[in-house]
Design a protein around this motif. Structure first.
Motif, short mmCIF file in Angstrom:
data_model
loop_
_atom_site.label_atom_id
_atom_site.label_comp_id
_atom_site.label_asym_id
_atom_site.label_seq_id
_atom_site.Cartn_x
_atom_site.Cartn_y
_atom_site.Cartn_z
N ASP A 57 0.83 -1.21 0.00
CA ASP A 57 0.00 0.00 0.00
C ASP A 57 0.87 1.26 0.00
O ASP A 57 0.55 2.24 -0.68
CB ASP A 57 -0.92 0.00 1.22
CG ASP A 57 -1.99 -1.07 1.14
OD1 ASP A 57 -2.26 -1.55 0.02
OD2 ASP A 57 -2.55 -1.45 2.20
N LYS B 110 2.26 1.75 -3.44
CA LYS B 110 1.22 2.23 -4.35
C LYS B 110 0.96 3.72 -4.16
O LYS B 110 0.85 4.48 -5.13
CB LYS B 110 -0.07 1.44 -4.13
CG LYS B 110 -1.21 1.86 -5.05
CD LYS B 110 -2.47 1.05 -4.78
CE LYS B 110 -3.61 1.50 -5.68
NZ LYS B 110 -4.86 0.73 -5.41
N GLN B 111 0.88 4.15 -2.89
CA GLN B 111 0.66 5.56 -2.61
C GLN B 111 1.84 6.41 -3.07
O GLN B 111 1.66 7.54 -3.55
CB GLN B 111 0.40 5.76 -1.12
CG GLN B 111 -0.93 5.16 -0.66
CD GLN B 111 -1.13 5.28 0.84
OE1 GLN B 111 -0.30 5.85 1.54
NE2 GLN B 111 -2.23 4.73 1.33
#
Length: 292
Positions: free
Chosen positions: A98, A101-102
Motif C-alpha cells: 500500500d 502504491k501511494q
C-alpha cells in the motif's frame, strides 16, 4: 510465501523451545522435589542440612507450580506461534504494498501537476500574444516533449518497451499528418504515416471526435492499417494504445489526435490517461483556428 527451508527452521526452533520448557517443568516440579524427599527420608542427615533442604524443596515446588500455571495459560504450540508470525509478516507485506502504491500515485500526481503548470503558462502566452502558426506549432511540440520527458512517472513506461508519442493534425483532404513525434525505436529520419480519417486507431479517433483506449490493439483488426498503411511490425510495437481527440475550441470537432502507444499490453487505461486528456485540451486551445 515462505520456502520450505525457512519453514523447517522455524518449526525446529519452536520445537526446541517447547522441549526446553517441558524439561524445566519436569525438573522443577518432579525430579528436584523427589530427590529432596528421598534425601530427607534417608538417615544420617544433620539438622543443619535438613533445615536448608526444606526451604529449597518448598521453593522448588513453588517455582514448578508457577511454571505449570504459566504454561497452562500462556503456552502456544509451535505451529500456532508460527502461524501468527506468518500472518504478521504477510500483513506487513500488504502494508508495504500500500505504501509503494501511494508513493507511485504521489509521483504520478506531481508529474501531472508539472505538466498542467507548463501547459497553463503556454496557453496563457498564446492567448495574450499574436503568435504565428509556426510559433503555435512549436509551442505544441514543446508541450509534447515535456510530457514525454515524464512518461515514466505519468504512465510507468519503461525502457524495456517500445513507446511512441505523437501529435497528428487534420489537413483539408481529411488526412491526419504527424506534426511531431518522439519514440525510442526506428531511425531518426523515419517519417510517420498519414492516416485517413476513419482508418486505424488515429483515424477512428478523429472520426468519432472522442478517444480510443485499448489494452491490446494487436488483437483487433479494426485498429490496424489497410493496404499501404499496414506494416508487419504494427502488431508488435503498437499494443497498449491511447488516442485522444484534440478538439477545436470553436465547435468541439476534432482538429487532430494526440497518440500514445506502447509495446506493453495494458499500458494505458482509464486510471492513467488524464494527463493525455489535459494535454489534448491545451493543444486544442493552442492549435484551433483563430476567429476573426
Amino acid at each position: 510465501m515462505f520456502d520450505r527451508k525457512f519453514y523447517r527452521e522455524i518449526r525446529k526452533w519452536f520445537g526446541a523451545l517447547a522441549r526446553f520448557r517441558r524439561y524445566a517443568l519436569l525438573i522443577s516440579s518432579i525430579l528436584v522435589p523427589a530427590l529432596l524427599g528421598i534425601l530427607g527420608a534417608a538417615g544420617g542427615i544433620s539438622p543443619e542440612v535438613r533445615a536448608v533442604m526444606v526451604p529449597a524443596q518448598i521453593t522448588t515446588l513453588g517455582f514448578g507450580l508457577l511454571l505449570g500455571v504459566g504454561l497452562f495459560w500462556f503456552d502456544e504450540s509451535a505451529a500456532l506461534v508460527f502461524q501468527k508470525f506468518a500472518h504478521e509478516t504477510m500483513h506487513s507485506a500488504v502494508l508495504q504494498g500500500d505504501i509503494d502504491k501511494q508513493r507511485t500515485e504521489l509521483t504520478q500526481l506531481s508529474a501531472h501537476i508539472n505538466c498542467l503548470s507548463v501547459a497553463a503558462r503556454a496557453v496563457e502566452a498564446v492567448l495574450l500574444s499574436a503568435s504565428t502558426p509556426d510559433g503555435l506549432q512549436a509551442t505544441a511540440k514543446q508541450l509534447l516533449e515535456n510530457l514525454v520527458d515524464q512518461r515514466n512517472q505519468l504512465f510507468g513506461t519503461g525502457d524495456d518497451e517500445q513507446w511512441n508519442f505523437a501529435i497528428y493534425l487534420r489537413n483539408p483532404v481529411d488526412e491526419l499528418f504527424c506534426l511531431h513525434h518522439r519514440r525510442n525505436y526506428g531511425l531518426p529520419g523515419d517519417i510517420p504515416r498519414n492516416w485517413p480519417v476513419g482508418s486505424g486507431h488515429v483515424g477512428l479517433t478523429c472520426q468519432r471526435d472522442g478517444e480510443l483506449l485499448t489494452d491490446d490493439a494487436a488483437s483487433q483488426d479494426v485498429f490496424q492499417g489497410k493496404g499501404d498503411l499496414l506494416r508487419d511490425y504494427d502488431r508488435v510495437r503498437y499494443r497498449g494504445i491511447a488516442s485522444i481527440c484534440i478538439p477545436d475550441v470553436n465547435d468541439g470537432r476534432a482538429i487532430g489526435v494526440l497518440v500514445a502507444t506502447s509495446s506493453k499490453v495494458g499500458r494505458y487505461s482509464q486510471d492513467n490517461v488524464q494527463p493525455l486528456r489535459d494535454l489534448a485540451q491545451s493543444l486544442g486551445v493552442i492549435l484551433s483556428p483563430r476567429q476573426a
